[in-house]
Enzyme design. Sequence first.
Site, PDB file in Angstrom:
ATOM      1  N   GLY A  28      36.757  50.477  20.265  1.00  0.00           N
ATOM      2  CA  GLY A  28      37.948  51.241  20.445  1.00  0.00           C
ATOM      3  C   GLY A  28      38.507  50.219  20.518  1.00  0.00           C
ATOM      4  N   ARG A  35      38.890  43.483  29.516  1.00  0.00           N
ATOM      5  CA  ARG A  35      38.916  44.459  28.138  1.00  0.00           C
ATOM      6  C   ARG A  35      39.163  45.882  28.155  1.00  0.00           C
ATOM      7  NH1 ARG A  35      35.681  48.239  25.628  1.00  0.00           N
ATOM      8  NH2 ARG A  35      36.364  48.379  23.424  1.00  0.00           N
ATOM      9  N   GLY A  49      39.030  49.307  26.038  1.00  0.00           N
ATOM     10  CA  GLY A  49      39.132  49.981  25.500  1.00  0.00           C
ATOM     11  C   GLY A  49      40.403  50.973  24.462  1.00  0.00           C
ATOM     12  N   THR A  98      30.345  57.311  25.471  1.00  0.00           N
ATOM     13  CA  THR A  98      31.787  57.355  26.008  1.00  0.00           C
ATOM     14  C   THR A  98      31.477  59.107  26.205  1.00  0.00           C
ATOM     15  OG1 THR A  98      33.111  55.507  25.425  1.00  0.00           O
ATOM     16  CG2 THR A  98      33.986  57.600  26.026  1.00  0.00           C
TER      17      THR A  98
HETATM   18  N1  ASP Z   1      35.418  53.522  22.313  1.00  0.00           N
HETATM   19  C1  ASP Z   1      35.009  53.211  23.889  1.00  0.00           C
HETATM   20  C2  ASP Z   1      35.815  51.633  24.020  1.00  0.00           C
HETATM   21  O1  ASP Z   1      35.349  50.907  23.153  1.00  0.00           O
HETATM   22  C3  ASP Z   1      33.191  52.705  23.398  1.00  0.00           C
HETATM   23  C4  ASP Z   1      32.969  54.125  23.294  1.00  0.00           C
HETATM   24  O2  ASP Z   1      33.158  55.668  22.408  1.00  0.00           O
HETATM   25  O3  ASP Z   1      32.140  54.183  23.078  1.00  0.00           O
HETATM   26  O4  ASP Z   1      35.527  51.395  25.291  1.00  0.00           O
END
Ligand code: ASP
Length: 340
Positions: free
Chosen positions: A257, A231, A233, A203
């Site tokens: 997430g 889904r 996050g 991310t």
């Molecule tokens: N936080 C993001 C999610 O759960 C993933 C990530 O930070 O890499 O969608």
Amino acid sequence: MTLKPVLAALALCSASVLAEPAPIALAIHGGAGTIDPAKMSADTRAAVQAKLDEALTSGYAVLKRGDSALDAVEAAVRVLEDSPLFNAGVGAVYTWDEGHELDASIMDGATLEAGAVAGVRTVKNPITLARHVMTDSPHVMLAGAGAEAFAAEQGLPQVANSHFDTESRLRSLKDAKAKIEAQEAVNHKAAVERLDTPFKMGTVGAVALDQGGNLAAATSTGGMTAKRWGRIGDSPVIGAGTYADNESCAVSATGHGEYFIRYNVAADICARVKYQGVTLEAASNTVIMERLKGVGGTGGVITVDPQGRVAMPFNTGGMYRASIDGQGNKVIAIWQEALE
Ligand code: ASP
């Protein structure tokens, strides 16, 4: 003529010459995860470092010329969305059905206005769409087909879902599905939770302080590899993945997430600064290194406060990150130590 007015004028003059310029600061991240140094080639490391530097430089230029923290975080995140190296925009992870569903959010610390999009498939830069949701719609969060219809109305560039494809993310999907399917007969929930952090990382985000003393935060992601059933996050959830309040701090998160949503991570850090009066560093460390770590929530945050102090704790092996704080100190790092 008496000396008094002359002295007063001189004092005024020297005060304005000596007055410190208002601090500006910017921090960005490209995801937290295992990131084994032994498994990263020198070429990949150099490419990541160069792209982080480019994103930091473009956001910082916005702040230097006196434009807003919102403009700076959007500019920095767009550079990272357009790079295949990170899990946002081009290079986003694949869903179970071999597509991409993108989430993003942005928040203005001056007004506490915010915009977010979830599960968009055809918008080239989701962070810009999130900003339009904030400024041009009466809502905070739009999802799926409706968000795309709004993007079209706003005249934002749209692309085929395959625009976000990369070979390496497709390999990760196949790998993740094989691991999940091997255990599926037992329990899908447990199988997904047992996946390594590389399937949940990459991310991107940015936080900034501008010359007017305003804070802003932005986050953009493809989410989690092999995600199903629409889904969503933490990244588009205001308070979980993104938060900004001029009275405390600005935060952008990366990590697993589901934990960041349940622990309301970004807002919790700002609330500790605001109501407990603790430093940004203490609040960020408590939430990431104690609260989240204690329950198995992996990830990290980038944070900045109104004085231009920056804190970037993570409880994983590494976190791609870069910053220039209010004193002008620049850092580009993946693991604990800054890169050369
Ligand atoms: N936080 C993001 C999610 O759960 C993933 C990530 O930070 O890499 O969608």
